[in-house]
Enzyme design. Structure first.
Site, PDB file in Angstrom:
ATOM      1  CD  GLU A  35      -2.557   1.133   2.487  1.00  0.00           C
ATOM      2  OE1 GLU A  35      -2.980   1.576   3.210  1.00  0.00           O
ATOM      3  OE2 GLU A  35      -1.959  -0.199   3.568  1.00  0.00           O
ATOM      4  CE  LYS A 102      -7.634   1.254   3.096  1.00  0.00           C
ATOM      5  NZ  LYS A 102      -6.464   1.916   4.342  1.00  0.00           N
ATOM      6  CE1 TYR A 108      -7.438   0.502  13.600  1.00  0.00           C
ATOM      7  CE2 TYR A 108      -9.457   1.093  11.659  1.00  0.00           C
ATOM      8  CZ  TYR A 108      -8.542   0.433  12.393  1.00  0.00           C
ATOM      9  OH  TYR A 108      -8.313  -0.680  11.743  1.00  0.00           O
ATOM     10  CB  CYS A 138      -5.107  -2.089   3.871  1.00  0.00           C
ATOM     11  SG  CYS A 138      -4.467  -2.424   5.993  1.00  0.00           S
ATOM     12  CB  SER A 166       1.191  -1.229   9.760  1.00  0.00           C
ATOM     13  OG  SER A 166       0.138  -2.043   9.393  1.00  0.00           O
TER      14      SER A 166
END
Length: 169
Positions: A35, A102, A108, A138, A166
């Protein structure tokens, strides 16, 4: 898996092209990169700069020119009509064959994607050597009943390529 550097388009493209060449030499039909690999992850406020978005698109085109004899999936920051997307380019034969944007944007913890990105709206089916596949990014595969899940089910794609990255620590 590669470790791109945020904002280092030249270095990231060189790294991606190097691994495309290695995958092709090993006989792979498809190679996938993380990503936002083209621009580096996480680009955060750099996404607010038009030049950064333009450089991301130019870098994807540079990768495409070097991609022959193999299909590559590479994450990049896409933009259209003032909106920014967390996207994946499907590249082969020296050009971008299609782009997936995406759909499920996490917001969050350390993720603040709704601040930067607009959600995509649809899945796009692709094919490599006669095998259909869809690309997701993702969070798209984490949400039960999502648009991405429906796309896979409706199109009966036997393969899902999910690129992900990540935050590091």
């Amino acid at each position: 898996q590669i470790n791109p550097t945020v904002g280092d388009f030249r270095g990231n493209v060189a790294k991606i092209v190097k691994y495309i060449e290695r995958a092709r030499a090993a006989g792979a039909a498809l190679v996938a990169f993380p990503e936002l690999a083209v621009c580096g992850y996480p680009p955060e406020d750099l996404l607010l700069r038009p030049r950064f978005l333009r450089d991301s698109l130019l870098a994807v085109q540079e990768v495409a020119r070097c991609c022959r004899g193999i299909t590559a999936v590479a994450g990049f920051a896409d933009s259209e009509e003032g909106r920014v997307f967390n996207a994946a380019a499907v590249i082969s034969d020296g050009k971008v064959q299609g782009v997936y944007r995406k759909i499920e944007l996490p917001n969050y913890g350390v993720f603040d994607e709704k601040r930067y990105f607009s959600p995509g709206r649809e899945c796009v089916p692709f094919s490599v050597q006669g095998t259909a596949f869809v690309v997701t990014i993702c969070e798209d595969v984490w949400v039960e009943g999502s648009t991405a899940e429906r796309c896979v089910t409706e199109r009966k794609a036997p393969v899902v390529i999910n690129i992900s990255a990540s935050p590091f620590h």
